[in-house]
Design a protein around this motif. Structure first.
Motif, mmCIF file in Angstrom:
data_model
loop_
_atom_site.group_PDB
_atom_site.id
_atom_site.type_symbol
_atom_site.label_atom_id
_atom_site.label_comp_id
_atom_site.label_asym_id
_atom_site.label_seq_id
_atom_site.Cartn_x
_atom_site.Cartn_y
_atom_site.Cartn_z
ATOM 1 N N ARG A 179 -6.576 -3.060 -8.919
ATOM 2 C CA ARG A 179 -7.921 -2.822 -9.461
ATOM 3 C C ARG A 179 -8.676 -1.747 -8.676
ATOM 4 N N SER A 180 -8.376 -1.625 -7.387
ATOM 5 C CA SER A 180 -9.081 -0.624 -6.583
ATOM 6 C C SER A 180 -8.483 0.773 -6.724
ATOM 7 N N ARG A 181 -7.254 0.886 -7.226
ATOM 8 C CA ARG A 181 -6.573 2.180 -7.259
ATOM 9 C C ARG A 181 -6.392 2.772 -8.648
ATOM 10 N N ARG A 232 0.827 -1.217 0.000
ATOM 11 C CA ARG A 232 0.000 0.000 0.000
ATOM 12 C C ARG A 232 0.861 1.268 0.000
ATOM 13 N N ALA A 233 1.911 1.284 0.810
ATOM 14 C CA ALA A 233 2.772 2.470 0.894
ATOM 15 C C ALA A 233 3.438 2.769 -0.446
ATOM 16 N N ILE A 234 3.932 1.744 -1.109
ATOM 17 C CA ILE A 234 4.599 1.967 -2.398
ATOM 18 C C ILE A 234 3.581 2.396 -3.448
ATOM 19 N N LEU A 235 2.425 1.732 -3.498
ATOM 20 C CA LEU A 235 1.399 2.121 -4.474
ATOM 21 C C LEU A 235 0.892 3.538 -4.226
ATOM 22 N N ASP A 236 0.761 3.924 -2.951
ATOM 23 C CA ASP A 236 0.367 5.306 -2.643
ATOM 24 C C ASP A 236 1.386 6.291 -3.215
ATOM 25 N N GLY A 237 2.674 5.977 -3.046
ATOM 26 C CA GLY A 237 3.724 6.834 -3.584
ATOM 27 C C GLY A 237 3.709 6.889 -5.104
ATOM 28 N N PRO A 284 -1.355 -15.486 -1.298
ATOM 29 C CA PRO A 284 -2.231 -14.453 -0.727
ATOM 30 C C PRO A 284 -1.768 -13.032 -1.048
ATOM 31 N N ALA A 285 -0.468 -12.766 -0.955
ATOM 32 C CA ALA A 285 0.038 -11.417 -1.254
ATOM 33 C C ALA A 285 -0.132 -11.080 -2.733
ATOM 34 N N GLY A 286 -0.013 -12.066 -3.600
ATOM 35 C CA GLY A 286 -0.218 -11.846 -5.034
ATOM 36 C C GLY A 286 -1.665 -11.522 -5.339
ATOM 37 N N LYS A 287 -2.590 -12.216 -4.712
ATOM 38 C CA LYS A 287 -4.023 -11.934 -4.892
ATOM 39 C C LYS A 287 -4.372 -10.556 -4.337
ATOM 40 N N ARG A 288 -3.823 -10.249 -3.178
ATOM 41 C CA ARG A 288 -4.071 -8.942 -2.563
ATOM 42 C C ARG A 288 -3.550 -7.827 -3.463
ATOM 43 N N PHE A 289 -2.363 -8.022 -4.047
ATOM 44 C CA PHE A 289 -1.776 -7.011 -4.918
ATOM 45 C C PHE A 289 -2.673 -6.750 -6.132
ATOM 46 N N ARG A 290 -3.195 -7.791 -6.725
ATOM 47 C CA ARG A 290 -4.093 -7.636 -7.872
ATOM 48 C C ARG A 290 -5.334 -6.829 -7.479
#
Length: 189
Positions: free
Chosen positions: A163-165, A125-130, A153-159
């Motif tokens: 999609r949400s951002r 989240r921190a990197i994507l926010d940046g 799980p981390a790969g699914k969460r990243f996808r």
């Protein structure tokens, strides 16, 4: 033993690959994102510079490349190999302040080689926010995922985070001639 493999063995949660990205994956990452006309391009996690070389070959003559590499030794080697690029030894989560330090107002494209499936949710989240804070309107964010990591799980969460951002998220074909096989996420704000 190659340097990347050695670093992978020593720091498996920081270095996500045991060998550099293949030429096919590098080309898939940088195609169709406007590098030829981009004023500012950012690369996160350039590692040995396999993707960096493709970016530099496609960039506009007046374009600027800012590469962010956490590993000091690799950052030093990148500086020697790519004197035309600005190489910062820092966390990708600090991208907005790194752009500001270089007097760059925003990035037309952010190309990432980071091992997203290894990161905890807070770091993703921190990197994507940046990244989102740093991209100009209509800018591109591209990254890749190894096909085996998508089921983690981390790969699914990243996808889901992508999609949400981002307003537009697409995936490329699988690059089978990469070790391990991978595909590219292309995202646009």
């Amino acid at each position: 033993m190659n340097e990347l493999f050695h670093r992978f063995l020593r720091h498996p949660l920081q270095v996500g690959a045991c060998c550099p990205s293949s030429r096919g994956l590098c080309r898939e990452l940088v195609c169709d994102i406007g590098l030829e006309t981009a004023g500012v391009v950012v690369e996160l996690g350039p590692g040995t510079g396999a993707v960096t070389g493709e970016i530099m070959a496609r960039m506009a003559p007046r374009g600027r490349l800012l590469a962010v590499e956490l590993d000091r030794t690799m950052a030093g080697r990148l500086r020697e190999r790519f004197p035309g690029a600005v190489i910062c030894c820092d966390s990708a989560a600090n991208l907005p302040s790194l752009l500001q330090q270089q007097n760059l107002s925003g990035a037309d494209a952010v190309v990432s080689g980071l091992p997203w499936a290894l990161f905890p949710e807070e770091l993703q989240r921190a990197i994507l926010d940046g990244v989102l804070e740093s991209l100009v309107p209509g800018g591109w964010f591209v990254t890749f995922a190894y096909i085996q990591g998508v089921a983690l799980p981390a790969g699914k969460r990243f996808r889901r985070l992508l999609r949400s951002r981002f307003s537009e998220v697409s995936t490329s074909r699988v690059v089978w001639r990469n070790l391990p096989p991978a595909f590219v996420y292309r995202c646009r704000v």
